[in-house]
Design an enzyme around this catalytic site. Structure first.
Site, PDB file in Angstrom:
ATOM      1  N   ARG A 188       1.542  -4.456   6.774  1.00  0.00           N
ATOM      2  CA  ARG A 188       1.005  -3.359   5.890  1.00  0.00           C
ATOM      3  C   ARG A 188       1.698  -2.052   6.106  1.00  0.00           C
ATOM      4  O   ARG A 188       1.812  -1.380   6.965  1.00  0.00           O
ATOM      5  CB  ARG A 188      -0.483  -2.849   6.245  1.00  0.00           C
ATOM      6  N   HIS A 206       2.493   3.093  -8.861  1.00  0.00           N
ATOM      7  CA  HIS A 206       2.608   1.379  -9.128  1.00  0.00           C
ATOM      8  C   HIS A 206       3.716   0.950  -9.706  1.00  0.00           C
ATOM      9  O   HIS A 206       4.191  -0.307  -9.401  1.00  0.00           O
ATOM     10  CB  HIS A 206       1.228   1.105  -9.679  1.00  0.00           C
ATOM     11  N   ASN A 208     -10.608  -3.592  -6.429  1.00  0.00           N
ATOM     12  CA  ASN A 208      -9.777  -2.344  -7.158  1.00  0.00           C
ATOM     13  C   ASN A 208     -10.457  -2.122  -8.545  1.00  0.00           C
ATOM     14  O   ASN A 208      -9.684  -1.107  -9.210  1.00  0.00           O
ATOM     15  CB  ASN A 208      -8.348  -3.079  -7.268  1.00  0.00           C
ATOM     16  N   ARG A 213      -5.618  -1.291   8.150  1.00  0.00           N
ATOM     17  CA  ARG A 213      -6.985  -2.155   7.914  1.00  0.00           C
ATOM     18  C   ARG A 213      -6.373  -3.702   7.250  1.00  0.00           C
ATOM     19  O   ARG A 213      -5.163  -3.794   6.483  1.00  0.00           O
ATOM     20  CB  ARG A 213      -7.613  -1.423   6.616  1.00  0.00           C
ATOM     21  N   LEU A 214      -7.278  -4.779   7.133  1.00  0.00           N
ATOM     22  CA  LEU A 214      -7.147  -5.891   6.424  1.00  0.00           C
ATOM     23  C   LEU A 214      -7.379  -5.789   4.866  1.00  0.00           C
ATOM     24  O   LEU A 214      -6.914  -6.521   4.269  1.00  0.00           O
ATOM     25  CB  LEU A 214      -7.502  -6.889   7.232  1.00  0.00           C
ATOM     26  N   ASP A 270       0.747  -1.059  -0.130  1.00  0.00           N
ATOM     27  CA  ASP A 270      -0.132  -0.122   0.064  1.00  0.00           C
ATOM     28  C   ASP A 270       0.775   1.180   0.227  1.00  0.00           C
ATOM     29  O   ASP A 270       1.774   1.118   0.515  1.00  0.00           O
ATOM     30  CB  ASP A 270      -0.996   0.018   1.261  1.00  0.00           C
ATOM     31  N   ASN A 326       1.308   3.318  -3.034  1.00  0.00           N
ATOM     32  CA  ASN A 326       1.832   3.757  -4.280  1.00  0.00           C
ATOM     33  C   ASN A 326       1.437   5.067  -4.559  1.00  0.00           C
ATOM     34  O   ASN A 326       2.078   5.923  -5.022  1.00  0.00           O
ATOM     35  CB  ASN A 326       1.473   2.682  -5.251  1.00  0.00           C
TER      36      ASN A 326
HETATM   37  C1  FPP Z   1      -2.113  -0.226  -2.997  1.00  0.00           C
HETATM   38  O1  FPP Z   1      -1.684   1.290  -3.346  1.00  0.00           O
HETATM   39  C2  FPP Z   1      -1.731  -0.617  -4.275  1.00  0.00           C
HETATM   40  C3  FPP Z   1      -2.395  -1.305  -5.327  1.00  0.00           C
HETATM   41  C4  FPP Z   1      -3.747  -1.303  -5.260  1.00  0.00           C
HETATM   42  C5  FPP Z   1      -1.696  -1.905  -6.323  1.00  0.00           C
HETATM   43  C6  FPP Z   1      -0.373  -2.852  -6.060  1.00  0.00           C
HETATM   44  C7  FPP Z   1       0.272  -3.350  -7.382  1.00  0.00           C
HETATM   45  C8  FPP Z   1       1.769  -3.142  -7.491  1.00  0.00           C
HETATM   46  C9  FPP Z   1       2.836  -3.018  -6.480  1.00  0.00           C
HETATM   47  C10 FPP Z   1       1.949  -3.540  -8.777  1.00  0.00           C
HETATM   48  C11 FPP Z   1       1.778  -5.059  -8.958  1.00  0.00           C
HETATM   49  C12 FPP Z   1       2.813  -5.639  -9.694  1.00  0.00           C
HETATM   50  C13 FPP Z   1       3.264  -6.767  -9.699  1.00  0.00           C
HETATM   51  C14 FPP Z   1       4.366  -7.124 -10.658  1.00  0.00           C
HETATM   52  C15 FPP Z   1       3.035  -7.692  -8.577  1.00  0.00           C
HETATM   53  P1  FPP Z   1      -2.782   2.548  -3.251  1.00  0.00           P
HETATM   54  O2  FPP Z   1      -2.906   2.836  -4.859  1.00  0.00           O
HETATM   55  O3  FPP Z   1      -4.001   2.377  -2.758  1.00  0.00           O
HETATM   56  O4  FPP Z   1      -1.814   3.552  -2.762  1.00  0.00           O
HETATM   57  P2  FPP Z   1      -2.373   4.956  -2.050  1.00  0.00           P
HETATM   58  O5  FPP Z   1      -3.311   4.187  -0.779  1.00  0.00           O
HETATM   59  O6  FPP Z   1      -1.328   5.752  -1.418  1.00  0.00           O
HETATM   60  O7  FPP Z   1      -3.444   5.712  -2.821  1.00  0.00           O
END
Ligand code: FPP
Length: 245
Positions: free
Chosen positions: A193, A42, A73, A199-200, A25, A27
């Site tokens: 996390r 991401h 998602n 959160r889960l 989490d 990204n």
């Molecule tokens: C949550 O962060 C992250 C995701 C929903 C996507 C995670 C995906 C990757 C790390 C790439 C996957 C690729 C591979 C190769 C396994 P968020 O977007 O909810 O972050 P935020 O809470 O800061 O907005």
């Protein structure tokens, strides 16, 4: 193997969790802080995933499950969903050769039927080409939801009950656990996390019944092997009672 000499940082193998789950989490926030589009976050997160998966294998973790894309998602903007799927596709293409050097067995957990055909084929290829590996089990959760997973298992049992094969009174917890994507794997010991959220989020609901949680204040793209060591150290200090005293 310098890391293993730092006794204060690295726990003894006996207190290593066998199965670690990571909710990758933060990204989006990482990207926002830099004035970049969310998909850049991401992409950075996917790089971190590569590093940390290999590091977990080196540390002797038997099983790692990462949350790449949840059943919820799909509610994100279409271009963000496409970007995550493309990152997965890139990783799969690259990993088909990269996995040859790694002793990692990969499995995708979640309902893959709504995913693009080529992605489904790549997933199957990655699973088949690593099925013989003896090192770490890597589960990548894509279109995964803990409730959906339990429902799927219960539905199969309900069919057996309807067919008269199974009595409702004879149902055991193991029957539900046995129908999950992770049925043959060790219990979940540790959930990590990053990003400061507590959160889960529908991740490994059944498997996390007795897991220890470590929440960390670092955004996933900034997460380093050192942060994993910190989490393992914290885990090693926990007293797990499994409902006892
Ligand atoms: C949550 O962060 C992250 C995701 C929903 C996507 C995670 C995906 C990757 C790390 C790439 C996957 C690729 C591979 C190769 C396994 P968020 O977007 O909810 O972050 P935020 O809470 O800061 O907005």
């Amino acid at each position: 193997m310098g890391l293993f000499r730092k006794k204060t940082v690295t726990p003894e193998p006996s207190v290593l969790p066998q199965h670690v789950g990571i909710i990758m989490d933060g990204n989006g926030r990482w990207a926002k802080k830099r004035g970049l589009p969310r998909k850049a976050g991401h992409a950075a997160g996917a790089q971190t995933f590569r590093t940390i998966a290999k590091y977990c294998e080196k540390r002797g973790i038997a099983c790692l499950t990462v949350y790449a894309f949840s059943t919820e998602n799909w509610r994100r903007p279409a271009d963000e969903v496409t970007a995550i799927m493309n990152l997965l596709r890139d990783y799969l293409k690259e990993s088909l050769s990269d996995f040859k050097q790694e002793n990692i067995r990969v499995r995708f957990i979640g309902d893959r039927t709504p995913l693009a055909d080529d992605l489904q084929r790549l997933m199957q290829e990655a699973e088949e080409s690593t099925a013989h590996k003896t090192g770490m089990q890597l589960n990548i959760a894509v279109n995964y939801g803990g409730r959906e997973e339990i429902l799927h298992s219960v539905r199969r049992l309900a069919k057996r009950v309807a067919d008269g094969e199974l009595s409702p009174d004879a149902l055991r917890e193991e029957d539900i656990g046995g129908g999950l994507y992770t049925a043959d794997q060790p219990e979940l010991d540790l959930i990590l996390r990053p990003s400061g959220e507590y959160r889960l989020s529908n991740f490994l609901l059944w498997q996390s019944a007795y897991a220890e949680y470590v929440f960390m204040d670092v955004l996933w793209p900034d997460f380093k092997p050192h942060d994993l060591d910190r989490a393992l150290e914290e885990y090693a200090g926990r007293h797990r009672r499994f409902g006892g005293v």
